[in-house]
Design an enzyme around this catalytic site. Structure first.
Site, short mmCIF file in Angstrom:
data_model
loop_
_atom_site.label_atom_id
_atom_site.label_comp_id
_atom_site.label_asym_id
_atom_site.label_seq_id
_atom_site.Cartn_x
_atom_site.Cartn_y
_atom_site.Cartn_z
CB SER A 1 3.37 -2.72 4.90
OG SER A 1 2.89 -1.79 5.81
CD GLU B 1 -4.43 1.06 7.23
OE1 GLU B 1 -4.83 2.06 6.59
OE2 GLU B 1 -3.23 0.82 7.43
CD GLU C 1 -2.11 11.31 19.61
OE1 GLU C 1 -1.76 10.65 18.60
OE2 GLU C 1 -1.89 10.91 20.76
CD GLN D 1 -2.48 1.21 2.74
OE1 GLN D 1 -3.63 0.85 2.74
NE2 GLN D 1 -1.86 1.60 3.85
N GLY D 2 0.74 2.09 -1.02
CA GLY D 2 1.53 3.32 -1.11
C GLY D 2 0.70 4.55 -0.77
CE1 TYR D 3 -3.82 3.87 -0.03
CE2 TYR D 3 -4.79 4.51 2.06
CZ TYR D 3 -4.90 3.93 0.83
OH TYR D 3 -6.11 3.41 0.46
CB SER D 4 2.63 7.50 4.61
OG SER D 4 1.57 7.15 5.46
#
Lengths: 377, 392
Positions: free
Chosen positions: B170, B253, B376, B135-138
Site C-alpha cells: 500500500s 489488521e 475464505e 507494509q511489505g508482506y504479499s
C-alpha cells in the site's frame, strides 16, 4: 454502559444454570413431555423457583431474587441450549415485569406467588397469525362496577396450563390504536373463559382462549383503563429480549450438536467435517452466532440500565436471534443428513422450537421495522 | 456513579472542549473519503492550513497515538479513554488528524517485539507524522499462502542483502520506510525461516511501480529489491521468528479492516444515508427490506467489535476469533455498498457524480474481503482453530 462481557457473577450464574439444565432438563425431557402429553414438568419449575429463577425479575421484598434482565437472558439462553420447557418466559419474565410496573398490594401478592413458583401466568395478547397488540379487538364493556370481556385470543403461550391470564382488551378506540386498550388479570378458571390447547409443532403449551362475557371487576384491571401499553410495553420488551436469548441459546445448542456430528460422521473415507464446503458453512454460522450474542447481551444491559429507551436494543436482539436460530437449525438438519430428519434424533426439536420462537412476540420483519424506525427510517 | 465512571465523564467533557477549540471549523463535519486522509511523511503536502494546524495540535496533545506511552509521543491513555476520545471526535465531526500504517501496524509490532533502541528511534516520528511506513508482506507467489514469502535476506555479517519482490504494497511509492517479511532461512520449514525487517525506501536498489485497480485508483504498488543493503539493527525480534510478528499484526489488521464497516457512514444509519439520496428511495420495498436487514446487522456487528475489544482489554485475548471480525465486517461493508449503488441508480455510475465518488468507493470495497487474508482464509481459520474441525 456496562461491558457486554459476562461479569464474574454472570459467569457463575451461567455455569450453574448449564449444570442444572444438563442434568434436569435435557432435550430428552422435552421429548418425554411431548410423549406424555404435557407442556412442561411441574417438578422442574418447582426446582427452578427454589433456585430463584422464577423470581429473577421480582423484588426481594416479594420473595424474588431481583437479578435483572441480563441475568434473565442468561437463564433463558441456557434453557434454549437444552430446549428446557417451563413457564419461565410467560410467568417469570412477562407477567413479573407487568405486575412490577402495575405496583400496588395486589400486584405485590401476585409477584410473591410467581417467585414462590406457586402461580403461573399466560399473556393473551394476539388475535391473528402475527404479533400485533394494538390490533386487539377483544372487547371489555362496562357492566355495573366492572367489565364484561368478549372475543378471542390465539397462540397464547402457556395458555392451557397457566393458573392466571393477563388479557389485553379494548375498552375504547378501534383496532389498530394503541390507546384504548386495557390489561386485566383474571383467574384462568373464570366462568365464560374456555381454553382450547393448540397442538403446535414445538410440543409446548399454546392455546386459543375464547371469552364469552367473562366478568372482570375493577380490581382485575391492572394499571389505568385505556392505558395498557404503559405496563405492556416494558413487559413485551422484557419477554422479547428473553425469548431472543432463548433463541440464541437454541442456535448454540443445535450448532454444538452439528459440530459434534461433523467431527464424528465419516463418508468417502474421511470425517465429513474435513470437507471445506461444510467447514465454511459451519464457520459462517459461528460468525452469525457471535454477532447475535452481542445483541443479546446488549439488550439485557439496556433493559437493566435504561429501560425506558430499550426498544431499539430489544428489537435488534429479537431480529438477530430469529435469523440466527433459523440458520442454525437449517444448517443443523442439512448437515446431519437423513438422521436429522428422523424423530428419534433431537435436531428436529430445535427446528420446530425455532419456528415458534420466530413468530412469538414479533417476527423478523416486525422487529427489523422497529429497528429501522428507531434509526430514523 | 463509580469513581472510574466519573473520571471518564470528566475526561469526556474536557476532551470535547479541547476538540471544539483545537479542530478548525473548516475540517469539521466534512464527508470523509480516502482522498482526505492525512498520511504524513517526508513528502507530505497538506490540502490546506486547517489540516496542518489540526495535526500540530493533535501532536502536542498526544492524541495521534492515544494509547502509546508518552515517552514515545503517545497520549498514554487507557482504551476506555481512547473510546471516549473517538466518540467525541465523531460527535463533533472532527476527522482523524493522522492515519498511517505506522500508527496501525508497525507501532503495535514494535511496542510488542521491538528493542528499546528501535522504539525510541521509530515511534516518535510516526506519532508526529514525519515518517510514512508501508507494509511489505504479499508476493506474487505468496498471497493467501503468505508464509511462502521468497524475498531473500542473506546474512552478510554487518548487513543483510535483500533480493526479491513484494506486491500489493500500500502506497509504497509515497512511503519513506517499509516493514517487510523476508526469508532468512531457506532450509527451515516455511513458517520458521522468516524474519521481520525495516528498510529505508531510499536505500539503493529499491524501486516501486503503482498498480492500477478496477476503481481507477492506485493505492497499491509492486516493490522490487535488487541487492539492497540493510543494517543488522533493522531486524525486529529474533531472526527466523518474524512469522510470530506477522501473525500478531495480521490479527491487528483484521480487527481494523473489520472495523471499517462501522466508520464508513460516520455513525449515521444506512436508512438516513439512503434517504438523502432521494426522498423516494426507501419506498422501494426491496431496497427498504435490505436496508433494514443491513442496519440490523451493522448495529449488532458494532456491538460485537466493542465486545471483542473489551475481551482483548480484559486480557483473555481475541486471537483467531479476529478472523470472524475481518470476515463479517468486510462482507457487511460490501453488502452496504451494493445497496448504496442500487439505491443511487444511474446517479452512481459516473466516476464522480451527484453523490461524489461513490463508484470508486464501491469498487474499493471489493478488495476488503481479499486484503489482509481473504474471506475464505478467514473461514478456514475459524473452522480449524476456533471450531477445531479436522484437516483433510
Amino acid at each position: 454502559m456496562t461491558s457486554l462481557l459476562d461479569s464474574d457473577d454472570e459467569v457463575m450464574l451461567r455455569d450453574a444454570a448449564r449444570g442444572f439444565l444438563d442434568s434436569n432438563a435435557p432435550v430428552a425431557a422435552l421429548r418425554a413431555n411431548r410423549d406424555e402429553g404435557r407442556a412442561h414438568d411441574p417438578v422442574l419449575w418447582r426446582d427452578m423457583a427454589a433456585m430463584g429463577w422464577a423470581g429473577v425479575l421480582i423484588p426481594e421484598t416479594a420473595g424474588g431474587a431481583d437479578m435483572g434482565h441480563r441475568a434473565a437472558g442468561i437463564l433463558a439462553h441456557e434453557m434454549g441450549v437444552t430446549l428446557a420447557a417451563s413457564p419461565f418466559l410467560s410467568s417469570a419474565v412477562i407477567a413479573a415485569t407487568t405486575l412490577r410496573h402495575a405496583a400496588g398490594a395486589r400486584a405485590h401478592d401476585a409477584l410473591a406467588g410467581i417467585a414462590a413458583g406457586e402461580v403461573t401466568y399466560a399473556l393473551a395478547v394476539d388475535e391473528g397469525p402475527k404479533h400485533a397488540p394494538e390490533r386487539s379487538a377483544l372487547s371489555a364493556e362496562r357492566a355495573g362496577n366492572g367489565y364484561r370481556l368478549s372475543g378471542a385470543k390465539t397462540f397464547v403461550a402457556d395458555g392451557a396450563s397457566a393458573g392466571r391470564v393477563l388479557v389485553l382488551a379494548r375498552t375504547s378506540g378501534t383496532p389498530g390504536q394503541a390507546a384504548g386498550l386495557s390489561l386485566f388479570d383474571i383467574d384462568a378458571d373464570r366462568a365464560g373463559l374456555s381454553r382450547r390447547p393448540l397442538d403446535t409443532v414445538d410440543a409446548r403449551d399454546h392455546a386459543r382462549l375464547d371469552f364469552d362475557g367473562v366478568e372482570a371487576t375493577g380490581d382485575d384491571l391492572l394499571g389505568e383503563a385505556d392505558d395498557a401499553m404503559r405496563l405492556l410495553r416494558p413487559a413485551l420488551e422484557a419477554g422479547q429480549a428473553a425469548l431472543a436469548a432463548e433463541l440464541a441459546g437454541l442456535a448454540g445448542g443445535i450448532s454444538a450438536m452439528t459440530l459434534g456430528y461433523l467431527k464424528e460422521r465419516r463418508q468417502f473415507g474421511r470425517t465429513i467435517g474435513s470437507f471445506q464446503a461444510l467447514q465454511h458453512r459451519a464457520a459462517h454460522l459461528w460468525a452469525e452466532t457471535e454477532v447475535t450474542a452481542s445483541a443479546i447481551a446488549n439488550a439485557g444491559r439496556v433493559l437493566d440500565e435504561t429501560p425506558d429507551d430499550a426498544t431499539l436494543a430489544v428489537s435488534l436482539a429479537k431480529a438477530r436471534a430469529t435469523r440466527t436460530a433459523d440458520l442454525a437449525v437449517r444448517e443443523g438438519i442439512q448437515m446431519h443428513g437423513g438422521i436429522g430428519m428422523t424423530d428419534d434424533h433431537d435436531a428436529g426439536f430445535f427446528m420446530k422450537r425455532a419456528r415458534v420462537g420466530a413468530e412469538w412476540l414479533g417476527d423478523y420483519g416486525y422487529h427489523a421495522a422497529r429497528v429501522a424506525a428507531a434509526r430514523g427510517f | 456513579m463509580t469513581t472510574a465512571a466519573s473520571d471518564l465523564e470528566t475526561f469526556r467533557a474536557e476532551i470535547a472542549g479541547w476538540i471544539a477549540t483545537a479542530c478548525p471549523d473548516g475540517l469539521r463535519n466534512r464527508p470523509m473519503n480516502e482522498d482526505r486522509i492525512v498520511w504524513g511523511g517526508r513528502r507530505w503536502v497538506f490540502d490546506d492550513d486547517d489540516q496542518r494546524i489540526w495535526l500540530e495540535r493533535a501532536i502536542d496533545k498526544g492524541i495521534t497515538a492515544p494509547r502509546w506511552p508518552v515517552e514515545y509521543g503517545g497520549g498514554g491513555i487507557s482504551r476506555a479513554h481512547e473510546k471516549i476520545l473517538r466518540e467525541e471526535m465523531t460527535r463533533l465531526g472532527a476527522p482523524p488528524p493522522l492515519e498511517s500504517f505506522g500508527l496501525w501496524m508497525l507501532g503495535p509490532a514494535l511496542l510488542a517485539f521491538g528493542s528499546d533502541e528501535q522504539k525510541a528511534r521509530h515511534l516518535p516520528p510516526i506519532t508526529r507524522g514525519e515518517i510514512r511506513w508501508c507494509q511489505g508482506y504479499s508476493e506474487p507467489g505468496a498471497g493467501s499462502d503468505l508464509a511462502n514469502v521468497q524475498t531473500r535476506a542473506e546474512d552478510m555479517g554487518d548487513h543483510y542483502l535483500i533480493n526479491g519482490q513484494k506486491i500489493w504494497t500500500s502506497y509504497a511509492d509515497q512511503a519513506d520506510w517499509i516493514f517487510a517479511l523476508v526469508r532468512t532461512d531457506r532450509e527451515a520449514p516455511k513458517h520458521k525461516g522468516i524474519s521481520f525487517l525495516l528498510m529505508d525506501m531510499e536505500s539503493p536498489g529499491i524501486s516501486t511501480r503503482p498498480i492500477r485497480l478496477i476503481s481507477g485508483k492506485s493505492p497499491f504498488c509492486e516493490t522490487f529489491f535488487d541487492n539492497v543493503k540493510v543494517p543488522r539493527e533493522n531486524l525486529v525480534g529474533e531472526v527466523n521468528r518474524g512469522w510470530d510478528i506477522a501473525k500478531y499484526l495480521l490479527t491487528h489488521e483484521r480487527e481494523m479492516i473489520g472495523g471499517g464497516a462501522r466508520g464508513l457512514l460516520g455513525g449515521r444509519s444506512l436508512g438516513a444515508f439512503l434517504g438523502d439520496l432521494g426522498a423516494d428511495v426507501l419506498d422501494d420495498p426491496v431496497i427498504r427490506a435490505e436496508a433494514m436487514a443491513a442496519e440490523v446487522d451493522t448495529l449488532a456487528f458494532a456491538m460485537t467489535m466493542d465486545r471483542y475489544k473489551d475481551r482483548a482489554e480484559a486480557g483473555s485475548g481475541v486471537g483467531d476469533a479476529s478472523a470472524m471480525l475481518k470476515y463479517y465486517g468486510t462482507e457487511l461493508n460490501k453488502r452496504r455498498y451494493e445497496l448504496l449503488m442500487t439505491a443511487a441508480g444511474s446517479d452512481a455510475l459516473q466516476w464522480d457524480g451527484p453523490h461524489g465518488a461513490l463508484a470508486p468507493e464501491w469498487l474499493r470495497t471489493k478488495a476488503n474481503s481479499i486484503e489482509g487474508g481473504t474471506s475464505e482464509v478467514m473461514l478456514d481459520i475459524i473452522a480449524k482453530r476456533v471450531l477445531e474441525l479436522p484437516g483433510a
